[in-house]
Design an enzyme around this catalytic site. Structure first.
Site, PDB file in Angstrom:
ATOM      1  N   ARG B  56       0.813  -1.222   0.000  1.00  0.00           N
ATOM      2  CA  ARG B  56       0.000   0.000   0.000  1.00  0.00           C
ATOM      3  C   ARG B  56       0.843   1.266   0.000  1.00  0.00           C
ATOM      4  O   ARG B  56       0.481   2.234  -0.676  1.00  0.00           O
ATOM      5  CB  ARG B  56      -1.025  -0.035   1.143  1.00  0.00           C
ATOM      6  CG  ARG B  56      -0.491   0.166   2.513  1.00  0.00           C
ATOM      7  CD  ARG B  56      -1.374  -0.518   3.519  1.00  0.00           C
ATOM      8  NE  ARG B  56      -1.149  -1.941   3.518  1.00  0.00           N
ATOM      9  CZ  ARG B  56      -2.086  -2.859   3.428  1.00  0.00           C
ATOM     10  NH1 ARG B  56      -3.327  -2.512   3.324  1.00  0.00           N
ATOM     11  NH2 ARG B  56      -1.776  -4.128   3.435  1.00  0.00           N
ATOM     12  N   THR B  57       1.955   1.276   0.709  1.00  0.00           N
ATOM     13  CA  THR B  57       2.721   2.520   0.768  1.00  0.00           C
ATOM     14  C   THR B  57       3.298   2.882  -0.599  1.00  0.00           C
ATOM     15  O   THR B  57       3.209   4.027  -1.046  1.00  0.00           O
ATOM     16  CB  THR B  57       3.849   2.416   1.809  1.00  0.00           C
ATOM     17  OG1 THR B  57       3.285   2.036   3.051  1.00  0.00           O
ATOM     18  CG2 THR B  57       4.561   3.734   1.972  1.00  0.00           C
ATOM     19  N   LYS B  84      24.020  -6.427  -7.003  1.00  0.00           N
ATOM     20  CA  LYS B  84      25.441  -6.559  -7.371  1.00  0.00           C
ATOM     21  C   LYS B  84      26.332  -5.904  -6.339  1.00  0.00           C
ATOM     22  O   LYS B  84      27.546  -5.809  -6.512  1.00  0.00           O
ATOM     23  CB  LYS B  84      25.705  -5.891  -8.726  1.00  0.00           C
ATOM     24  CG  LYS B  84      24.940  -6.492  -9.878  1.00  0.00           C
ATOM     25  CD  LYS B  84      25.282  -5.739 -11.153  1.00  0.00           C
ATOM     26  CE  LYS B  84      24.285  -6.046 -12.256  1.00  0.00           C
ATOM     27  NZ  LYS B  84      24.375  -5.046 -13.344  1.00  0.00           N
ATOM     28  N   ARG B 106      12.043   3.641   1.439  1.00  0.00           N
ATOM     29  CA  ARG B 106      11.777   2.655   2.491  1.00  0.00           C
ATOM     30  C   ARG B 106      13.004   1.774   2.593  1.00  0.00           C
ATOM     31  O   ARG B 106      13.542   1.318   1.584  1.00  0.00           O
ATOM     32  CB  ARG B 106      10.556   1.815   2.159  1.00  0.00           C
ATOM     33  CG  ARG B 106      10.478   0.592   3.074  1.00  0.00           C
ATOM     34  CD  ARG B 106       9.165  -0.085   3.043  1.00  0.00           C
ATOM     35  NE  ARG B 106       8.134   0.736   3.646  1.00  0.00           N
ATOM     36  CZ  ARG B 106       6.925   0.270   3.947  1.00  0.00           C
ATOM     37  NH1 ARG B 106       6.613  -0.988   3.702  1.00  0.00           N
ATOM     38  NH2 ARG B 106       6.030   1.057   4.488  1.00  0.00           N
ATOM     39  N   HIS B 134       7.588   6.057  10.393  1.00  0.00           N
ATOM     40  CA  HIS B 134       6.820   5.986   9.151  1.00  0.00           C
ATOM     41  C   HIS B 134       5.865   7.186   9.181  1.00  0.00           C
ATOM     42  O   HIS B 134       4.674   7.041   9.405  1.00  0.00           O
ATOM     43  CB  HIS B 134       6.054   4.659   9.113  1.00  0.00           C
ATOM     44  CG  HIS B 134       5.419   4.352   7.789  1.00  0.00           C
ATOM     45  ND1 HIS B 134       5.474   5.212   6.713  1.00  0.00           N
ATOM     46  CD2 HIS B 134       4.709   3.281   7.367  1.00  0.00           C
ATOM     47  CE1 HIS B 134       4.828   4.654   5.691  1.00  0.00           C
ATOM     48  NE2 HIS B 134       4.347   3.498   6.064  1.00  0.00           N
TER      49      HIS B 134
END
Lengths: 201, 306
Positions: B56-57, B84, B106, B134
């Protein structure tokens, strides 16, 4: 210090371009013009002299109370209530990057919407025309009016876009350095219009 | 507003109220429209930089940016040069060199957005960092509370569950405190952080005692993926003591609401019948998330007076 400088500016400041009484007269005149034009441009067989078709949409901040005043005067003259709305243009401005973000104001349209109706945008001062252009962009996202017109309290010239007003309260020739300061009771506690020279506050 | 939104503490009461008011105006402006798009951020680029899974975010930020006409680039660590061995700094500088104006990040490490904000010139928005914060979730929760209850000042909010691992809880505690709400946290002692005594909250261990005095109950997800030790004996016991079921919901005052930031563990911290009840704002929260994130992006990216 403060007292004396206020006194000084009162003495030196020119009288207001429009006083409270003048603003009331101008609003009455524009209301009459709106009634006439709505009747002449109404589709055939329209009830209420075309007023049911009319939506007055104010551009915040001061266009919004002006729209409500015009609607109240039209109702007083004809007995017919006119739909009123406001459209905030902040998110449509082309100068956000340079002038910075500002708090948004209300956008509210009448329940019947604007599709197929005669929308008259209402603003206090017509200057560059950029606010009106932003309002036209906003209207395009909100619906498809039959026609859009523009009413302003003061037209001060210096257009930067091909835009003109259909209803003008007062034409005021100004220089670019001057400022036109409109005050309305709903926002500023008093009705008046002043022209200030550059640097004046 | 500041240039970045890294934690709820970045917002004072005036800023937080400005975000909520802006979101309310955007919601009103877009209500009932066919074209739910505004031209405000045309030509700006927003990068969603996600080093951790999210439904959702990420979608919410993507939708918010697109509704403001910004260009959106979605970056997830899986399938990128991160596998990598490219570092956070190099990844961010690469994205900025390509012309990003804002980075929504995030990251599983607490504090990653703070480091990022020191390296890049654009705005950084924290979309969840480890167990730290958050902030946009807290803003949308505050928006939802204000929408449902009409106020935030003096609202009694009970936060229940895994406070220790919850960045949502941290952001909510600080933001709701800033906005004048009274916050109580209720959790098993093993799921409270060490420093909880210094938070502006009341701490409780008994959910049944807290519910009758709550205007808002915010259930937190039990974060199984962050639990590297046993914090409670069994899921069943947790659910019996700290889960919100229909019986407990009946103890709430009449107009109280039930919130959950999602994703839910139905049957664990919240019973399905509670999640789907009329008191539940869970679906509203998701919808409000887009609006609130539009407000945040507008206020951070709209422009500053030159």
């Amino acid at each position: 210090m403060t007292m004396s400088s206020e006194l000084f500016s009162d003495l030196s400041a020119p009288p207001p371009l429009l006083t409270g009484d003048d603003v009331a007269r101008v609003v009455d005149r524009v209301a009459h013009q709106l009634i006439e034009r709505a009747a002449s441009s109404a589709p055939d067989g329209a009830a209420d002299g075309g007023l049911a078709d009319l939506v007055l949409v104010g551009i915040p901040t001061r266009g919004a109370p002006l729209a409500r005043r015009l609607a109240a005067r039209i109702e007083a003259f004809t007995g017919t209530a006119v739909d009123v709305g406001t459209v905030d243009i902040t998110l449509y401005r082309d100068d956000l990057r340079t002038r910075g973000v500002r708090a948004l104001e209300e956008t509210r349209l009448p329940a019947a919407g604007i599709d197929g109706r005669l929308v008259v945008l209402i603003d206090d001062v017509l200057f560059s025309g950029r606010s009106v252009r932003a309002a036209l962009d906003a209207l395009r996202d909100l619906g498809r009016p039959r026609a859009v017109q523009l009413a302003v309290l003061v037209d001060r010239g210096h257009r930067e876009l091909p835009i003109r007003a259909d209803y003008v309260g007062k034409n005021v020739p100004t220089s670019r350095a001057q400022q036109v300061r409109v005050k309305l009771a709903e926002v500023d506690g008093v009705d008046e219009v002043r022209v200030l020279n550059g640097g004046d506050r | 507003m500041r240039k970045h939104l890294l934690e709820a503490g970045d917002l004072d009461r005036a800023d937080a109220t400005l975000v909520l008011d802006t979101a309310a105006q955007i919601e009103a402006a877009l209500a009932g429209r066919e074209v739910k798009k505004l031209p405000t951020l045309r030509g700006r680029t927003v990068v969603n930089l996600f080093f951790e899974d999210s439904t959702r975010t990420r979608i919410s930020f993507e939708l918010a940016a697109k509704r403001l006409s910004a260009d959106v680039i979605n970056f997830s660590a899986k399938g990128s040069s991160v596998s990598k061995g490219e570092s956070l700094k190099d990844t961010a500088l690469t994205l900025e060199a390509m012309g990003s104006d804002a980075i929504v990040v995030r990251h599983p490490a607490s504090g990653a957005p703070h480091r990022l904000a020191q390296w890049v010139k654009g705005s950084v928005v924290n979309a969840g960092d480890g167990t730290h914060e958050h902030p946009t979730q807290a803003l949308l929760d505050a928006y939802t509370i204000r929408q449902r209850l009409g106020r935030l000042d003096g609202v009694r909010v009970v936060l229940v569950g895994d406070v220790l691992h919850s960045r949502v809880a941290r952001s909510n505690v600080w933001l709701l405190h800033t906005l004048g709400a009274e916050v109580t946290v209720v959790a098993p002692p093993t799921l409270l952080p060490v420093g909880v005594g210094s938070w502006p909250v009341t701490v409780g261990y008994d959910l049944d005692a807290a519910l009758p005095k709550a205007d808002v109950v915010m259930m937190l997800r039990v974060q199984a993926e962050r639990m590297n030790a046993s914090f409670f004996p069994s899921a069943r016991e947790y659910s019996r003591r700290y889960g919100l079921d229909a019986r407990r919901m009946a103890a709430l005052p009449d107009d109280a609401i039930v919130m959950h930031p999602g994703p839910m563990n139905r049957g664990m911290e919240i019973a399905a019948e509670v999640a789907d009840s009329v008191r539940s704002t869970i679906v509203d929260q998701v919808g409000n998330g887009v609006t609130v994130r539009m407000a945040v992006l507008y206020l951070l990216l709209g422009g500053s007076p030159s």
